[in-house]
Design a protein around this motif. Structure first.
Motif, mmCIF file in Angstrom:
data_model
loop_
_atom_site.group_PDB
_atom_site.id
_atom_site.type_symbol
_atom_site.label_atom_id
_atom_site.label_comp_id
_atom_site.label_asym_id
_atom_site.label_seq_id
_atom_site.Cartn_x
_atom_site.Cartn_y
_atom_site.Cartn_z
ATOM 1 N N ASN A 560 -4.406 2.124 2.966
ATOM 2 C CA ASN A 560 -3.921 1.196 3.980
ATOM 3 C C ASN A 560 -2.940 0.214 3.368
ATOM 4 O O ASN A 560 -3.263 -0.483 2.405
ATOM 5 C CB ASN A 560 -5.083 0.428 4.620
ATOM 6 C CG ASN A 560 -5.921 1.316 5.504
ATOM 7 O OD1 ASN A 560 -5.393 2.170 6.206
ATOM 8 N ND2 ASN A 560 -7.235 1.114 5.482
ATOM 9 N N ASN A 598 -1.729 3.178 7.857
ATOM 10 C CA ASN A 598 -2.658 4.097 7.198
ATOM 11 C C ASN A 598 -1.855 5.266 6.631
ATOM 12 O O ASN A 598 -1.538 6.221 7.333
ATOM 13 C CB ASN A 598 -3.715 4.592 8.183
ATOM 14 C CG ASN A 598 -4.765 5.472 7.517
ATOM 15 O OD1 ASN A 598 -4.701 5.727 6.306
ATOM 16 N ND2 ASN A 598 -5.724 5.939 8.305
ATOM 17 N N ARG A 600 -2.750 7.506 4.641
ATOM 18 C CA ARG A 600 -3.504 8.749 4.419
ATOM 19 C C ARG A 600 -3.087 9.829 5.415
ATOM 20 O O ARG A 600 -3.253 11.020 5.156
ATOM 21 C CB ARG A 600 -4.997 8.477 4.538
ATOM 22 C CG ARG A 600 -5.543 7.505 3.490
ATOM 23 C CD ARG A 600 -7.055 7.351 3.623
ATOM 24 N NE ARG A 600 -7.579 6.339 2.715
ATOM 25 C CZ ARG A 600 -7.706 5.058 3.037
ATOM 26 N NH1 ARG A 600 -7.343 4.646 4.261
ATOM 27 N NH2 ARG A 600 -8.188 4.188 2.163
#
Length: 629
Positions: A560, A598, A600
Motif C-alpha cells: 500500500n 494498493n 499488489r
C-alpha cells in the motif's frame, strides 16, 4: 431486469413459476440500434452490451402453474456510459455554458428538443458520477445527472369486458355516458404498439421511434401494446376488450429497445416530440423517471401546451424516496379489494392510485392477456385524464389534475398520503368534478430570495421563491423590466450576466405564472452593477501550481502506497484529479489530495502517476511521476 409490469397468462415460451412471479426470457438482438439523438455522436450504445436482460417477476403471478425451466439473464448498466445530462440555468449564454463544460473536461453533444438540457460527453477515464456531481455545484448549472436506464413499470359489447374488473371498479361504465375520450391524443411512450391488433389498429395516429430513429413504431416486446390497451383500446366494437378512454387516439412513441429498456434522454425526447405533434395526454410506464430533472423539464414542456403527463410509481414494494413535483401525475397500484398491491412502490411523490393487478388487456399478435404492475395502473389514470380533456378541452393541466384528485376515492390515511396519493381514481366522479371545477383567479406569489442588495459583477445567481394554490407553471426574471430567461422547474434559479447591462443601479423583479394565465410580480430588488473596474484587470491566464509530494519519481513501490498531491492558485483551485496509467482514481475540489494505492493489484513494471488541476478561471496544469513495481 426490474420490470414494472409482468404478463400473467399461459406462457408458450420458456418460463418458470416462482414464488413471487413469472420469469420470462426475451433476448436482445446481437447489435441494438442507438437512440436517435445519440446516433451521430456516440459510437456504441449501452443497450448493445448485454446479451440478454433480466426480468424480475415481482408482483406477477403466472396463470400457468405448470410452466417450467428458468433463463439466466444479465441486467444492463444502470446508466449510459460516456455521457450525462446537463442543463444551464435560465439566462446563462451558450458560450458561458460551453466554457463551464470545458473547464471540467466536458463538451455538449447536442441540446435535447424543447429543453435547456444537453447531452454532455464524459472524457475517457473520468467518472460519469463525479463529473455530474462537480457540474451540479457550478453556479451556471441548473442540474447535472446521469442518463439513467429506465426499466418498464406491466358498458360496451366487447366480449371480454366481464374479465376487466378494473373498469367497474373505477366507474368507467358510468363515466362513458359523459365522455369516452373522443378527440384526445394519448401518447404511449414505451416499446411501441402492435399496429395490426384488432382493438388498436383503428386507434393509432402517426408516432416516432426514438430508439431506431425511424417511423416504425411496431412493438417487438409487448409491454407498450399492453399499456396502450389499458388506456385506449377500441370499445363497443364487439371485439376483445374495452378500455378507459376507448374513444381517444393512441400515439405510439417508441423509447425503448426490444427488452423494454429506455434511457431518461429518450423518454424526454419522446415527450417533447409528442407535445409538438398534438398529444395532450402522455403515459410513461417506466420506473424512476419521476426523479429525473430532464424528464421533468420535458413534462413541463408538454404542460406548456396544455398537456398532462402520467407515470408509474414502480414495482419495488417500497418507498422510492423520490421528491414530489408538479410536472407529472405519479400512480401506485391497487388490487380488486382497493388495497395497495404488495409490489407497488409508494412515497410522497405518489399522486393517485389505480387498479394494476391482473388487468386484462391487448397483447402483441392480436391476442389478450392479463398483466400486473403499476405499468397498467398508470394508463388507467391517463385514460381518465383523456376523458376529462375530451369533455373539457378548455381545461388547463392543473384543472384536469384538480378534477382527478377531487373525484378520487380516499383510501388509507385521510387526505393525501404516500400510499394512495389523493386516492384511487374514479372516472365518473372525476368527470363530475370537471363540471364543477371553479375558475382559479388567484395569482401566484413571487419573491427574489437572493441577492437582495449590494453590488453585482460577472455572472450572478438569482434565486426566486414562487408559490401558487394550483401550481406554478413558470417564472421569469426581469432586469430593468426586460425578461432575461424563464425557468419552469422549482427551485427557480437564474444565471444573470451582469456584463450585458451598463454599470450603475439595476432593478430586478420576477414574475410567476400559473397554468391558467394568472401572474404575480415580486417586489423589486435594487443592485449596483460595477464591472468597469473588473474589466480593467487582465484576465487570469496563470494555471495553478501542482505537485505530487509522494512518492517521488523513480521510486520502487510495493504494498500500500500513499499518494499525496497538492495544487495552489491565487484565484482558488476548482478541482484536482489523480490518474494512474491514464485511469482517474481520485478527485477533489480542494487543493489537497491523498490516495491509498494498493500496488499488489498492479502488474510488475513501470507505472505513471499524473495529477491534473484546474483553477476557477479554467486554467489547467498537470504533472507526472514514474514509479516501478
Amino acid at each position: 431486469m426490474n420490470r414494472d409490469s409482468k404478463v400473467r397468462t399461459t406462457i408458450q415460451h420458456t418460463a418458470s413459476s416462482e414464488s413471487r412471479g413469472t420469469r420470462v426470457t426475451r433476448r436482445l438482438p446481437r447489435r441494438s440500434p442507438i437512440p436517435a439523438v445519440v446516433a451521430a455522436i456516440i459510437a456504441a450504445s449501452a443497450l448493445a452490451q448485454p446479451a440478454a436482460a433480466q426480468e424480475n417477476g415481482r408482483g406477477a403471478r403466472g396463470a400457468a402453474a405448470s410452466a417450467t425451466s428458468t433463463a439466466q439473464t444479465v441486467a444492463p448498466p444502470a446508466f449510459a456510459p460516456g455521457r450525462i445530462l446537463v442543463a444551464a440555468k435560465a439566462g446563462v449564454s451558450d458560450a458561458q455554458f460551453e466554457a463551464t463544460l470545458a473547464s471540467h473536461g466536458g463538451r455538449s453533444l447536442g441540446r435535447l428538443r424543447g429543453m435547456r438540457a444537453h447531452m454532455v460527453n464524459v472524457p475517457p477515464g473520468q467518472s460519469e458520477e463525479k463529473l455530474a456531481e462537480r457540474l451540479a455545484r457550478h453556479p451556471h448549472i441548473e442540474f447535472a445527472e446521469l442518463d439513467r436506464l429506465a426499466p418498464p413499470g406491466s358498458t360496451t359489447n366487447d366480449p371480454m369486458l366481464s374479465s376487466q374488473w378494473h373498469l367497474p371498479k373505477i366507474n368507467a361504465l358510468t363515466a362513458w355516458g359523459a365522455s369516452v375520450g373522443g378527440g384526445t391524443i394519448v401518447a404511449i411512450l414505451d416499446t411501441g404498439i402492435d399496429p395490426s391488433h384488432p382493438d388498436l389498429a383503428g386507434q393509432l395516429v402517426p408516432g416516432w421511434n426514438f430508439y431506431g430513429n425511424n417511423s416504425d413504431t411496431s412493438d417487438p416486446n409487448g409491454h407498450g401494446t399492453a399499456v396502450a390497451g389499458a388506456a385506449a383500446a377500441a370499445g363497443n366494437n364487439a371485439t376483445g376488450v374495452a378500455s378507459v378512454a376507448w374513444g381517444a387516439k393512441l400515439m405510439p412513441v417508441r423509447i425503448a429497445d426490444a427488452n423494454a429498456y429506455a434511457y431518461w434522454s429518450t423518454v424526454a425526447q419522446g415527450l417533447t416530440w409528442a407535445a409538438d405533434n398534438g398529444a395532450r395526454i402522455a403515459n410513461i410506464s417506466y420506473v424512476g423517471v419521476a426523479a429525473s430533472s430532464t424528464v421533468q423539464s420535458a413534462a413541463n414542456y408538454l404542460r406548456s401546451k396544455g398537456g398532462v403527463v402520467v407515470v408509474c410509481a414502480g414495482n419495488n414494494g417500497k418507498d422510492e424516496g423520490i421528491a414530489a413535483n408538479d410536472s407529472m401525475i405519479v400512480v401506485s397500484a391497487t388490487n380488486s379489494g382497493d388495497s395497495r398491491t404488495s409490489w407497488s412502490s409508494y412515497g410522497t411523490f405518489v399522486d393517485l392510485a389505480a387498479p394494476g393487478d391482473s388487468i386484462y388487456t391487448t397483447h402483441v399478435g392480436g391476442s389478450y392477456r392479463a398483466w400486473s404492475g403499476t405499468s397498467l395502473a398508470s394508463p388507467v389514470v391517463a385514460g381518465t385524464a383523456a376523458m376529462i380533456k375530451a369533455m373539457r378541452p378548455d381545461f388547463t393541466p392543473a384543472q384536469i389534475e384538480s378534477a382527478l384528485y377531487a373525484g378520487a376515492v380516499d383510501l388509507g390515511t385521510a387526505g393525501k398520503d404516500s400510499i394512495y396519493g389523493y386516492g384511487r381514481v374514479d372516472a365518473a366522479a372525476a368527470l363530475a368534478a370537471a363540471g364543477t371545477v371553479s375558475t382559479d383567479t388567484t395569482p401566484p406569489t413571487a419573491a427574489i430570495t437572493s441577492p437582495t442588495s449590494g453590488s453585482a459583477t460577472g455572472t450572478v445567481t438569482v434565486n426566486v421563491d414562487a408559490r401558487d394554490n394550483a401550481g406554478v407553471a413558470r417564472v421569469e426574471l426581469l432586469v430593468n423590466g426586460k425578461s432575461i430567461g424563464s425557468d419552469d422547474t422549482a427551485p427557480y434559479s437564474f444565471g444573470w450576466d451582469t456584463t450585458k447591462v451598463a454599470d450603475g443601479s439595476v432593478t430586478l423583479s420576477a414574475v410567476a405564472y400559473d397554468d391558467r394565465g394568472n401572474s404575480g410580480l415580486s417586489s423589486p430588488v435594487s443592485l449596483k452593477v460595477s464591472n468597469a473596474v473588473a474589466t480593467l484587470a487582465a484576465p487570469d491566464a496563470t494555471p495553478p501550481t501542482v505537485a505530487i509530494l509522494s512518492p517521488s519519481s523513480g521510486l520502487k513501490v510495493n504494498g500500500n502506497v500513499t499518494i499525496s498531491a497538492s495544487a495552489n492558485d491565487a484565484g482558488g483551485v476548482a478541482w484536482m484529479q489523480l490518474a494512474i496509467d491514464g485511469t482517474v482514481v481520485s478527485s477533489t475540489t480542494t487543493g489537497s489530495l491523498n490516495y491509498k494505492w494498493n500496488t499488489r493489484r498492479e502488474r510488475t513494471g513501470t507505472h505513471t502517476i499524473t495529477l491534473t488541476a484546474s483553477d476557477k478561471a479554467g486554467n489547467t496544469a498537470a504533472t507526472s511521476v514514474t514509479v516501478t513495481k
